[in-house]
Scaffold this motif. Structure first.
Motif, short mmCIF file in Angstrom:
data_model
loop_
_atom_site.label_atom_id
_atom_site.label_comp_id
_atom_site.label_asym_id
_atom_site.label_seq_id
_atom_site.Cartn_x
_atom_site.Cartn_y
_atom_site.Cartn_z
N GLN A 138 0.82 -1.21 0.00
CA GLN A 138 0.00 0.00 0.00
C GLN A 138 0.85 1.26 0.00
O GLN A 138 0.56 2.22 -0.71
N LEU A 139 1.93 1.23 0.80
CA LEU A 139 2.80 2.39 0.89
C LEU A 139 3.46 2.71 -0.45
O LEU A 139 3.54 3.86 -0.88
N LEU A 140 3.94 1.64 -1.11
CA LEU A 140 4.58 1.83 -2.41
C LEU A 140 3.60 2.48 -3.40
O LEU A 140 3.95 3.43 -4.10
N ILE A 141 2.40 1.94 -3.45
CA ILE A 141 1.42 2.48 -4.39
C ILE A 141 1.07 3.92 -4.04
O ILE A 141 0.99 4.80 -4.90
N LEU A 142 0.92 4.18 -2.75
CA LEU A 142 0.61 5.53 -2.29
C LEU A 142 1.73 6.50 -2.66
O LEU A 142 1.48 7.60 -3.17
N LEU A 143 2.97 6.07 -2.43
CA LEU A 143 4.11 6.92 -2.76
C LEU A 143 4.13 7.23 -4.24
O LEU A 143 4.36 8.37 -4.66
N TYR A 144 3.92 6.19 -5.05
CA TYR A 144 3.91 6.39 -6.50
C TYR A 144 2.89 7.45 -6.87
O TYR A 144 3.18 8.37 -7.64
N PHE A 145 1.69 7.35 -6.31
CA PHE A 145 0.66 8.30 -6.70
C PHE A 145 0.96 9.70 -6.18
O PHE A 145 0.86 10.67 -6.91
N VAL A 146 1.35 9.78 -4.91
CA VAL A 146 1.58 11.11 -4.35
C VAL A 146 2.76 11.77 -5.05
O VAL A 146 2.69 12.92 -5.49
N TRP A 147 3.84 11.02 -5.19
CA TRP A 147 5.04 11.65 -5.72
C TRP A 147 4.98 11.81 -7.23
O TRP A 147 5.07 12.91 -7.76
N TYR A 148 4.81 10.70 -7.95
CA TYR A 148 4.93 10.75 -9.40
C TYR A 148 3.68 11.34 -10.06
O TYR A 148 3.75 12.31 -10.80
N VAL A 149 2.52 10.76 -9.72
CA VAL A 149 1.31 11.18 -10.44
C VAL A 149 0.90 12.58 -10.04
O VAL A 149 0.62 13.43 -10.88
N PHE A 150 0.92 12.86 -8.74
CA PHE A 150 0.42 14.18 -8.34
C PHE A 150 1.49 15.26 -8.35
O PHE A 150 1.25 16.36 -8.82
N ILE A 151 2.68 14.97 -7.85
CA ILE A 151 3.69 16.03 -7.77
C ILE A 151 4.44 16.19 -9.09
O ILE A 151 4.52 17.29 -9.64
N VAL A 152 4.96 15.12 -9.65
CA VAL A 152 5.76 15.25 -10.87
C VAL A 152 4.86 15.52 -12.08
O VAL A 152 5.08 16.46 -12.83
N GLN A 153 3.84 14.69 -12.26
CA GLN A 153 3.03 14.82 -13.47
C GLN A 153 1.88 15.81 -13.32
O GLN A 153 1.19 16.10 -14.28
N LYS A 154 1.66 16.31 -12.14
CA LYS A 154 0.58 17.27 -11.89
C LYS A 154 -0.75 16.80 -12.47
O LYS A 154 -1.45 17.54 -13.17
#
Lengths: 411, 411, 411
Positions: A46-62
């Motif tokens: 769960q943490l890995l998936i959450l990190l991916y979304f928070v960091w990559y999808v929301f922060i990097v890719q906006k």
């Protein structure tokens, strides 16, 4: 069980019952497994998936932003500078074509001039295929070669220079190859300055911006462009542009070429508009190493009338064409992509369960116990699955305790 | 329980069993909570989410559509009108540059004419920095100022008018600042009409449309544009365009400027093609209040040859440049975005459950009961969670009734 | 039940307990229904949804790719060929406007020449409304008709030919309608060749490509375009372009028109760059059957100075305008769309459960049994739903066996 109810239900009571049932709250029944290793795996996934979304999808890719590409753009250009060839001074009016100051324009750096052409008859260019001849019989009168310069008259005449003879043509004479004189006017060209006024507009977000500093002094008369220092002084030296595009100026000036000045407006409109700045890049746009078509040139003429004869000066111009290309992408917070990505994130976090269920039921040493806890079986045909310990006597139809037939049967 | 089965399973029976299990239908076990307040909260949250999706996502944003932006576009323009300056009549050929009728063209409204320029030597413009001089020694021969008009000859000569002296230059003489005459030809310009023929094509949807009424009569010769009344008569008065862009015509005609005519084709292709209409808007595109670079002007010349001398008439033209910009977005029903948004909607409706589960387990007065109903615990280590009333004797390994250990143990 | 625990919990133990509970693994409890028909429906629905996603969404629509539309594009064109009218040979410089070799250019196929215009007074064109007159009184001096050719002098004079009289105007004389001579120069035009050099760049993927073969020999001097055979020889015969656009060359050459050469770069950048090839299509872009505005023409002039008088040759040029339009879409594997679509697929596969739950609870003959297996009811108010066989004595507060009150009560 409704059938066994002492009071017979009327339609009204049934409707009332369903209305009542509508307000029931349903929540899935959950098995809690007290296993530290499994729990760690579960939370880690769960943490890995959450990190991916928070960091990559929301922060990097906006991905929480709605975006718009391809802004409406308007470009005004103005070239300044003066140059000289061997015997003449050239000003902007002469070396910039077309003069209107649009987004595509050419700075002429070399010309081949064929002066005093008039309509008449003269030898065809020796470069045109099948024009060399020995006798008039080699030249068919009335023939029009698509790559030639005129209509053949049927005569074979001596060439402008040398020993050769070519077919005579009727057209603008003398032909270019026979009489052209070359002038190089690119000597001072690296010092020409190009002002590029660009204003963009993102219609979806009602956002406009220009690339020029709003300063009251005469800053714009003095400055030159410096990406790092001040992107709001869009005055470029031609030499700077060519250098940034990685080209050799002298070579480019001789053969011609197309340089793209690419203005990129990547804007995060959730930030103040001062964070939305143009970025400039420079690239050679025409194919460089294609033998038959490299370089850039075009022909134009000036027409004169002298003594009721029309003469023209044909100019084959080699130059540096500047294509100002604007692109960009603007993003601004919007509910729809945010919700789509949040819903995807939530769904994806659930993917961890698949993995853990599989570990639980396959590898855990008590998987039979877990399996029986998790799965509650109902069969309406005689049990066909081998490896199941259900007594054959236990049929769901006899089952008066709906939720746990097996457990009770075993009591 | 497979282990206790009297017949030992063979591989074949196992495979048969799994094949049989493949066709089992699995559905989650659900707890139904009979609590009207919770039910109301649950349904209200669901309703809100549903309304958001139905109204905003599907109706307002049309998220069930696949979309395409930036149609292929072709523009033909034609200006009509005639104007006069103090002593001359000007027709379209003279005041529209370039003449080809493309999407960007300038209507010249004021010119500064420098007639009879020839290649020669004359005083440099006094506006060029460092050109005023007192002695020949102030002027270095052979110097070429990028902002000047020619190559310095090294002599200091009297200016065209007044007392000053400037360095002499070799170039096109006389220089513009010394001899230019201004003509205003914008007097009748507000009455010029501009026909803008635009046809667009959305390649993804194979949809084409034009902005001209398909009428057999000579309607197009008589009509003028009126957004509300008839968007299919794309004949615009120049005065109307400038007024719609919020500019003062006289000021604009004197200093020049760029006006964008923006044609917007927002099309819902699920509706008949008659609902896909162009919308016109007008906007000033060049920066207005930038002191050093406001307005729009360009220079061109006409070359003449008189008595084997080339002379030219240099014209600095101020004008209104019209940029016709086409953009648009077409949408048409498509399965993929519909399914993505529906799936998102369904997932989001499930979000209501999170809220209600939290209320159920936290605030409801019988939350222990609910908690035990909802969660079925299996521990494979001695129970570590305080506040749980599980008897220590109840270990899953002893549990022969998989679905309800606690209840049965307490019987 | 925590309240009944013999040892009073301290805050530390509670925190420890919650920390411990955090690592619990939760998985929904599932009812397995042994019904072959329902299982088949369930798997069939899942299979259909899976097939739709795998085949349509992932393979056909390539939804696992991030995409970019509208590449940066640069176009250089060059026309070659020579043609003749009745008494003159025309070369590229004369029939291509503008000459710079951009993406939009016109090939003039017919001209109406009005030679020797000078500023003066002459009869207005009879085509201008309200210009026929009988007396000077019919003509108001100083009037400027927007569709006319000059400023009225107030005199009524005989027309260029015929019996009519029109108002005299001051302007460029003679007016076009009175003196124009038509020349058709489209005879050889179908054989003109057009070289279109195009290079594109997708900034998001840092991918560039051109439409010209990188061959060392003089292939490009010999080849002509053939879509099927070699898309990397972008040399088009004008006749080929017009034919592909479905137009009649002679008609088009007489009235003029706009033909779009559309270059489409649809690139799957997960494949090698050799799979990213341009596709050419050709389409008539201007409205064909609009009576008042069909065709394409524009006017330009050549200015001469003879004996200190300026004369001009006004040319109304009909021609084939070529608009080279580049569009395209590039796609490359990207995690975000892949995950969004996968999550959507998983969610959608779950949709099969809705259908099967409904069948299960509605049509199956033992649906009461299934319903009681699936739903576990808790009521905290007296049971209001008719048709439910719960004894009134059974209140959840008395329920010491949380998971199965009904079953145990009935034992």
């Amino acid at each position: 069980m409704a059938a066994t109810h002492p009071k017979a239900p009327t339609a009204q009571r049934l409707a009332q019952g369903c209305w009542s049932a509508f307000w029931d709250y349903e929540t899935p029944k959950v098995i809690v497994v007290r296993n530290r290793r499994l729990g760690v795996v579960y939370r880690a996934v769960q943490l890995l998936i959450l990190l991916y979304f928070v960091w990559y999808v929301f922060i990097v890719q906006k991905s929480y932003q709605d975006s718009e590409t391809g802004p409406e753009s308007s470009i005004i250009t103005k070239v300044k500078g003066i140059t000289q060839s061997e015997h003449k001074v050239w000003d902007v009016e002469e070396y910039v074509k077309p003069p209107e100051g649009g987004s595509v324009f050419s700075i002429i750096t070399r010309i081949e001039v064929t002066p005093f052409q008039t309509l008449g008859a003269c030898p065809e260019s020796i470069r045109v295929p099948n024009t060399t001849c020995h006798l008039d019989a080699d030249c068919t009168a009335g023939e029009l070669d698509m790559l030639g310069n005129g209509l053949r008259t049927g005569r074979c005449v001596p060439y402008y220079h040398g020993e050769a003879k070519t077919c005579e043509v009727s057209g603008w004479c003398p032909v270019e190859d026979g009489a052209a004189v070359s002038h190089f006017l690119g000597k001072m060209a690296p010092n020409f300055t190009i002002l590029i006024k660009n204003s963009i507009h993102y219609p979806k977000f009602q956002f406009s911006k220009g690339n020029i500093a709003h300063r009251e002094d005469d800053y714009l008369r003095r400055c030159t462009f410096d990406q790092g220092f001040d992107p709001y002084c869009p005055i470029f030296r031609l030499g700077f542009i060519v250098e940034q595009a990685g080209e050799n100026f002298t070579e480019l000036a001789h053969r011609g070429g197309v340089i793209g000045v690419i203005i990129n407006w990547d804007c995060d409109l959730d930030l103040p508009s001062s964070h939305c700045n143009p970025k400039y890049s420079f690239r050679r746009l025409d194919p460089k190493h294609v033998p038959a078509s490299s370089g850039y040139n075009f022909r134009f003429a000036k027409y004169y009338r002298v003594n009721s004869t029309t003469t023209r000066t044909l100019i084959k111009a080699y130059g540096i064409r500047i294509d100002v290309i604007v692109h960009g992408q603007a993003g601004k917070f919007s509910l729809i992509p945010t919700i789509i990505n949040l819903a995807t994130a939530l769904t994806s976090i659930g993917v961890g369960s698949f993995l853990c269920d599989w570990i639980l039921l396959t590898f855990m040493n008590k998987n039979k116990v877990y399996s029986h806890k998790k799965f509650d079986k109902i069969a309406d045909t005689p049990d066909r699955c081998v490896g199941q310990g259900l007594p054959s006597s236990e049929s769901p139809l006899q089952d008066s305790t709906p939720t746990d037939p097996k457990g009770l049967a075993q009591l």
